[in-house]
Design a protein around this motif. Structure first.
Motif, PDB file in Angstrom:
ATOM      1  N   PRO A 161     -62.489 -30.271 -28.276  1.00  0.00           N
ATOM      2  CA  PRO A 161     -62.594 -29.955 -26.846  1.00  0.00           C
ATOM      3  C   PRO A 161     -61.307 -30.281 -26.081  1.00  0.00           C
ATOM      4  O   PRO A 161     -60.565 -31.201 -26.424  1.00  0.00           O
ATOM      5  CB  PRO A 161     -63.742 -30.852 -26.367  1.00  0.00           C
ATOM      6  CG  PRO A 161     -64.534 -31.141 -27.583  1.00  0.00           C
ATOM      7  CD  PRO A 161     -63.552 -31.170 -28.711  1.00  0.00           C
ATOM      8  N   GLU A 162     -61.079 -29.531 -25.015  1.00  0.00           N
ATOM      9  CA  GLU A 162     -59.870 -29.690 -24.210  1.00  0.00           C
ATOM     10  C   GLU A 162     -59.787 -31.084 -23.594  1.00  0.00           C
ATOM     11  O   GLU A 162     -58.691 -31.640 -23.445  1.00  0.00           O
ATOM     12  CB  GLU A 162     -59.834 -28.629 -23.117  1.00  0.00           C
ATOM     13  CG  GLU A 162     -58.526 -28.602 -22.360  1.00  0.00           C
ATOM     14  CD  GLU A 162     -58.452 -27.465 -21.364  1.00  0.00           C
ATOM     15  OE1 GLU A 162     -57.691 -27.623 -20.391  1.00  0.00           O
ATOM     16  OE2 GLU A 162     -59.131 -26.444 -21.540  1.00  0.00           O
ATOM     17  N   ALA A 163     -60.923 -31.679 -23.258  1.00  0.00           N
ATOM     18  CA  ALA A 163     -60.923 -33.023 -22.676  1.00  0.00           C
ATOM     19  C   ALA A 163     -60.296 -34.037 -23.634  1.00  0.00           C
ATOM     20  O   ALA A 163     -59.571 -34.948 -23.214  1.00  0.00           O
ATOM     21  CB  ALA A 163     -62.336 -33.441 -22.318  1.00  0.00           C
ATOM     22  N   ILE A 164     -60.548 -33.872 -24.930  1.00  0.00           N
ATOM     23  CA  ILE A 164     -59.993 -34.791 -25.929  1.00  0.00           C
ATOM     24  C   ILE A 164     -58.495 -34.565 -26.080  1.00  0.00           C
ATOM     25  O   ILE A 164     -57.711 -35.512 -26.113  1.00  0.00           O
ATOM     26  CB  ILE A 164     -60.722 -34.642 -27.275  1.00  0.00           C
ATOM     27  CG1 ILE A 164     -62.181 -35.063 -27.115  1.00  0.00           C
ATOM     28  CG2 ILE A 164     -60.035 -35.451 -28.362  1.00  0.00           C
ATOM     29  CD1 ILE A 164     -63.046 -34.805 -28.334  1.00  0.00           C
ATOM     30  N   THR A 165     -58.080 -33.311 -26.173  1.00  0.00           N
ATOM     31  CA  THR A 165     -56.645 -33.037 -26.311  1.00  0.00           C
ATOM     32  C   THR A 165     -55.880 -33.509 -25.084  1.00  0.00           C
ATOM     33  O   THR A 165     -54.777 -34.053 -25.207  1.00  0.00           O
ATOM     34  CB  THR A 165     -56.375 -31.544 -26.581  1.00  0.00           C
ATOM     35  OG1 THR A 165     -56.944 -30.769 -25.536  1.00  0.00           O
ATOM     36  CG2 THR A 165     -56.943 -31.109 -27.917  1.00  0.00           C
ATOM     37  N   THR A 199     -52.182 -37.414 -22.610  1.00  0.00           N
ATOM     38  CA  THR A 199     -51.938 -38.368 -21.535  1.00  0.00           C
ATOM     39  C   THR A 199     -51.619 -39.755 -22.078  1.00  0.00           C
ATOM     40  O   THR A 199     -50.666 -40.399 -21.644  1.00  0.00           O
ATOM     41  CB  THR A 199     -53.173 -38.459 -20.609  1.00  0.00           C
ATOM     42  OG1 THR A 199     -53.464 -37.159 -20.109  1.00  0.00           O
ATOM     43  CG2 THR A 199     -52.930 -39.412 -19.457  1.00  0.00           C
ATOM     44  N   ASN A 200     -52.432 -40.238 -23.030  1.00  0.00           N
ATOM     45  CA  ASN A 200     -52.284 -41.605 -23.537  1.00  0.00           C
ATOM     46  C   ASN A 200     -51.268 -41.746 -24.664  1.00  0.00           C
ATOM     47  O   ASN A 200     -50.763 -42.849 -24.897  1.00  0.00           O
ATOM     48  CB  ASN A 200     -53.641 -42.133 -24.006  1.00  0.00           C
ATOM     49  CG  ASN A 200     -54.605 -42.279 -22.860  1.00  0.00           C
ATOM     50  OD1 ASN A 200     -54.247 -42.706 -21.776  1.00  0.00           O
ATOM     51  ND2 ASN A 200     -55.851 -41.884 -23.086  1.00  0.00           N
ATOM     52  N   ALA A 214     -47.874 -36.930 -29.290  1.00  0.00           N
ATOM     53  CA  ALA A 214     -48.743 -37.073 -30.471  1.00  0.00           C
ATOM     54  C   ALA A 214     -49.245 -35.706 -30.920  1.00  0.00           C
ATOM     55  O   ALA A 214     -49.360 -34.777 -30.138  1.00  0.00           O
ATOM     56  CB  ALA A 214     -49.915 -37.986 -30.152  1.00  0.00           C
ATOM     57  N   THR A 215     -49.521 -35.619 -32.223  1.00  0.00           N
ATOM     58  CA  THR A 215     -50.061 -34.387 -32.802  1.00  0.00           C
ATOM     59  C   THR A 215     -51.380 -34.687 -33.491  1.00  0.00           C
ATOM     60  O   THR A 215     -51.519 -35.697 -34.172  1.00  0.00           O
ATOM     61  CB  THR A 215     -49.123 -33.827 -33.887  1.00  0.00           C
ATOM     62  OG1 THR A 215     -47.827 -34.339 -33.758  1.00  0.00           O
ATOM     63  CG2 THR A 215     -49.063 -32.339 -33.825  1.00  0.00           C
ATOM     64  N   GLU A 264     -66.053 -35.887 -24.092  1.00  0.00           N
ATOM     65  CA  GLU A 264     -65.324 -35.982 -22.831  1.00  0.00           C
ATOM     66  C   GLU A 264     -64.033 -36.782 -22.971  1.00  0.00           C
ATOM     67  O   GLU A 264     -63.331 -37.006 -21.991  1.00  0.00           O
ATOM     68  CB  GLU A 264     -66.223 -36.599 -21.763  1.00  0.00           C
ATOM     69  CG  GLU A 264     -67.273 -35.626 -21.253  1.00  0.00           C
ATOM     70  CD  GLU A 264     -68.651 -36.249 -21.257  1.00  0.00           C
ATOM     71  OE1 GLU A 264     -68.756 -37.489 -21.253  1.00  0.00           O
ATOM     72  OE2 GLU A 264     -69.624 -35.497 -21.273  1.00  0.00           O
ATOM     73  N   GLY A 265     -63.744 -37.290 -24.172  1.00  0.00           N
ATOM     74  CA  GLY A 265     -62.507 -38.035 -24.400  1.00  0.00           C
ATOM     75  C   GLY A 265     -62.631 -39.526 -24.198  1.00  0.00           C
ATOM     76  O   GLY A 265     -61.625 -40.230 -24.146  1.00  0.00           O
ATOM     77  N   ASN A 266     -63.854 -40.041 -24.083  1.00  0.00           N
ATOM     78  CA  ASN A 266     -64.070 -41.481 -23.930  1.00  0.00           C
ATOM     79  C   ASN A 266     -64.157 -42.145 -25.299  1.00  0.00           C
ATOM     80  O   ASN A 266     -64.809 -41.632 -26.205  1.00  0.00           O
ATOM     81  CB  ASN A 266     -65.368 -41.751 -23.154  1.00  0.00           C
ATOM     82  CG  ASN A 266     -65.347 -41.103 -21.785  1.00  0.00           C
ATOM     83  OD1 ASN A 266     -64.376 -41.206 -21.059  1.00  0.00           O
ATOM     84  ND2 ASN A 266     -66.425 -40.411 -21.440  1.00  0.00           N
ATOM     85  N   ALA A 267     -63.516 -43.304 -25.434  1.00  0.00           N
ATOM     86  CA  ALA A 267     -63.489 -44.019 -26.714  1.00  0.00           C
ATOM     87  C   ALA A 267     -64.892 -44.475 -27.106  1.00  0.00           C
ATOM     88  O   ALA A 267     -65.681 -44.906 -26.263  1.00  0.00           O
ATOM     89  CB  ALA A 267     -62.559 -45.215 -26.634  1.00  0.00           C
ATOM     90  N   ILE A 268     -65.191 -44.385 -28.388  1.00  0.00           N
ATOM     91  CA  ILE A 268     -66.467 -44.829 -28.956  1.00  0.00           C
ATOM     92  C   ILE A 268     -66.163 -45.995 -29.881  1.00  0.00           C
ATOM     93  O   ILE A 268     -65.280 -45.928 -30.720  1.00  0.00           O
ATOM     94  CB  ILE A 268     -67.137 -43.705 -29.785  1.00  0.00           C
ATOM     95  CG1 ILE A 268     -67.358 -42.457 -28.948  1.00  0.00           C
ATOM     96  CG2 ILE A 268     -68.417 -44.199 -30.436  1.00  0.00           C
ATOM     97  CD1 ILE A 268     -68.414 -42.578 -27.888  1.00  0.00           C
ATOM     98  N   GLU A 269     -66.896 -47.079 -29.738  1.00  0.00           N
ATOM     99  CA  GLU A 269     -66.721 -48.236 -30.629  1.00  0.00           C
ATOM    100  C   GLU A 269     -67.645 -48.081 -31.809  1.00  0.00           C
ATOM    101  O   GLU A 269     -68.809 -47.746 -31.664  1.00  0.00           O
ATOM    102  CB  GLU A 269     -67.031 -49.534 -29.873  1.00  0.00           C
ATOM    103  CG  GLU A 269     -66.123 -49.722 -28.693  1.00  0.00           C
ATOM    104  CD  GLU A 269     -65.503 -51.091 -28.667  1.00  0.00           C
ATOM    105  OE1 GLU A 269     -65.717 -51.860 -29.606  1.00  0.00           O
ATOM    106  OE2 GLU A 269     -64.806 -51.366 -27.701  1.00  0.00           O
TER     107      GLU A 269
END
Length: 101
Positions: free
Chosen positions: A49-53, A58-59, A63-64, A95-100
């Protein structure tokens, strides 16, 4: 006696070659099972998804994304390499939020 010795050496050599081939196949099967056990299946990088890319750009500027995997909960495991050559894996939701884990 000489023929017996040569026959024994050839028989032992052929068994050793067969055992090595079987060990290599078992190692490959184990690696495949490891991916299946954590529930992630490989997907095309274009399917991320675009949110992840956007989050990765951004962060982690420059990166590739090398590989991407997805599980049934719509969590993504993304393998990323940075410009300096280091690599790592991120597990994020759609949505690009980190999962533990």
């Amino acid at each position: 006696m000489k023929k017996l010795f040569i026959t024994a050496v050839l028989a032992l050599g052929s068994m050793t070659a067969f055992a090595q081939e079987e060990a290599a196949t078992e190692a490959q099967d184990t690696a495949t099972e490891a991916v299946a056990q954590d529930g992630f299946n490989e997907i095309a990088v274009e399917e991320v998804p675009e949110a992840i890319t956007t989050m990765i750009e951004t962060n982690y500027p420059g990166a590739t994304i090398n590989k991407a995997h997805k599980n049934e909960e719509n969590h993504y495991k993304v393998e990323v390499s940075l410009e300096d050559g280091t690599t790592g894996a991120l597990i994020v939701d759609e949505e690009g939020n980190a999962i533990e884990q």
